[in-house]
Design an enzyme around this catalytic site. Structure first.
Site, short mmCIF file in Angstrom:
data_model
loop_
_atom_site.label_atom_id
_atom_site.label_comp_id
_atom_site.label_asym_id
_atom_site.label_seq_id
_atom_site.Cartn_x
_atom_site.Cartn_y
_atom_site.Cartn_z
N ASP A 62 15.05 -1.48 -0.73
CA ASP A 62 14.85 -2.39 -1.87
C ASP A 62 16.14 -2.07 -2.97
OD1 ASP A 62 12.77 -3.66 -1.77
OD2 ASP A 62 11.59 -1.90 -1.89
N GLU A 83 14.40 2.36 -6.70
CA GLU A 83 14.51 1.18 -5.73
C GLU A 83 15.48 0.13 -6.47
OE1 GLU A 83 11.04 0.81 -3.18
OE2 GLU A 83 10.08 0.88 -4.91
N HIS A 96 2.93 -2.00 1.42
CA HIS A 96 3.48 -2.92 2.39
C HIS A 96 2.26 -3.04 3.70
CE1 HIS A 96 7.08 -4.14 0.65
NE2 HIS A 96 7.24 -2.92 0.37
N ARG A 152 0.78 5.36 -1.01
CA ARG A 152 1.82 4.76 -1.76
C ARG A 152 1.04 3.57 -2.31
NH1 ARG A 152 7.45 2.12 -0.17
NH2 ARG A 152 6.40 0.98 1.57
N ASP A 182 -9.27 9.31 -6.56
CA ASP A 182 -10.52 9.71 -6.22
C ASP A 182 -10.93 9.71 -5.03
OD1 ASP A 182 -11.10 10.02 -9.00
OD2 ASP A 182 -12.17 7.99 -9.21
#
Length: 255
Positions: free
Chosen positions: A178, A152, A47, A72, A86
């Site tokens: 959610d 969620e 988000h 996230r 990475d």
């Protein structure tokens, strides 16, 4: 950069950790948040508007603090997860994991062959100090990372036991907004039916012996979540901290 995963150390010691979401993409803001004492900063690519180069700058800003950088990702995408690892993420939060198959895919994306499918460039990437710590980085895996799957949806709660049984899933993170949306009552996190659904997920997670994470929402404070056995709690973001402090300041001036 390569080093101790202090968040995992806290979890293994049975200590509750407190996190802050990073949405503003400001290295200075992230540094302030980390210096304030948060155990974890979640660099949000689901988000938030950050990209990988900006996220490296955010990680560099907090690297001198004890805070653990967690990313996230926008989706359960092996390519995106590989790139987030990475650049130095010490934990990956995967949204909307609804079943065991998706949980297994998330774990596989975080592991090198033969145990997973993560591409191998550990001799060059930031996660291994650009190869200076390549052998140590590989030897430290998978214990050096945290794989966090978000629960969620009603579907995910229905499959919670099988998701929790997946080897390599370290944390199950309950996403209350959610989850309430999937029940048709978005944001109504004080509704009895939502509380019952959340409680079912919590009991299953603890019964499985997994670490449990979650977001503090209306009617559910950080202390209350800690008392119910949450190991990781995120209650604020850099945006909410700035916004709420600005509003409180103006209100104190009668504005």
């Amino acid at each position: 950069m390569y080093g101790r995963n202090r968040l995992r150390e806290r979890l293994e010691a049975g200590e509750t950790s407190v996190g802050c979401w990073i949405h503003m993409c400001s290295p200075i803001g992230a540094e302030v948040v980390a210096l304030a004492g948060f155990d974890m900063v979640v660099l949000d690519h689901e988000h938030g508007p950050s990209d990988f180069l900006n996220t490296i700058s955010l990680m560099q800003a907090i690297s001198a603090t004890p805070a653990t950088p967690v990313v996230r990702v926008p989706w359960n995408d092996a390519v995106y997860i590989k790139r987030a690892l990475d650049i130095g993420a010490r934990g990956i939060v995967i949204p909307s994991v609804d079943n065991a198959s998706q949980a297994k895919a998330a774990v596989a994306a975080c592991r090198y062959p033969p145990d997973g499918i993560r591409g191998s460039a550990y001799g060059l990437v930031r996660a291994s100090d650009y190869g200076f710590q390549a052998e140590r980085y590989v030897a430290d895996l998978p214990a050096g990372l945290l794989v966090m799957c978000q629960i969620e949806s009603v579907t995910a709660v229905g499959n919670i036991e099988e998701i929790a049984a997946v080897e390599g899933v370290d944390v199950l993170f309950v996403g209350p907004v959610d989850l309430s949306a999937s029940m048709g009552i978005m944001g109504k996190t004080q509704a009895p039916e939502f509380i019952e659904m959340r409680s079912r997920a919590e009991k299953a997670i603890k019964a499985a012996g997994k670490w449990m994470g979650g977001l503090a929402v209306a009617g559910d404070s950080v202390p209350a979540m800690r008392d119910r056995g949450y190991d990781i709690v995120t209650g604020v973001s850099d945006i909410s901290l700035l916004r709420d402090a600005a509003v409180a300041h103006l209100r104190a001036l009668g504005r």
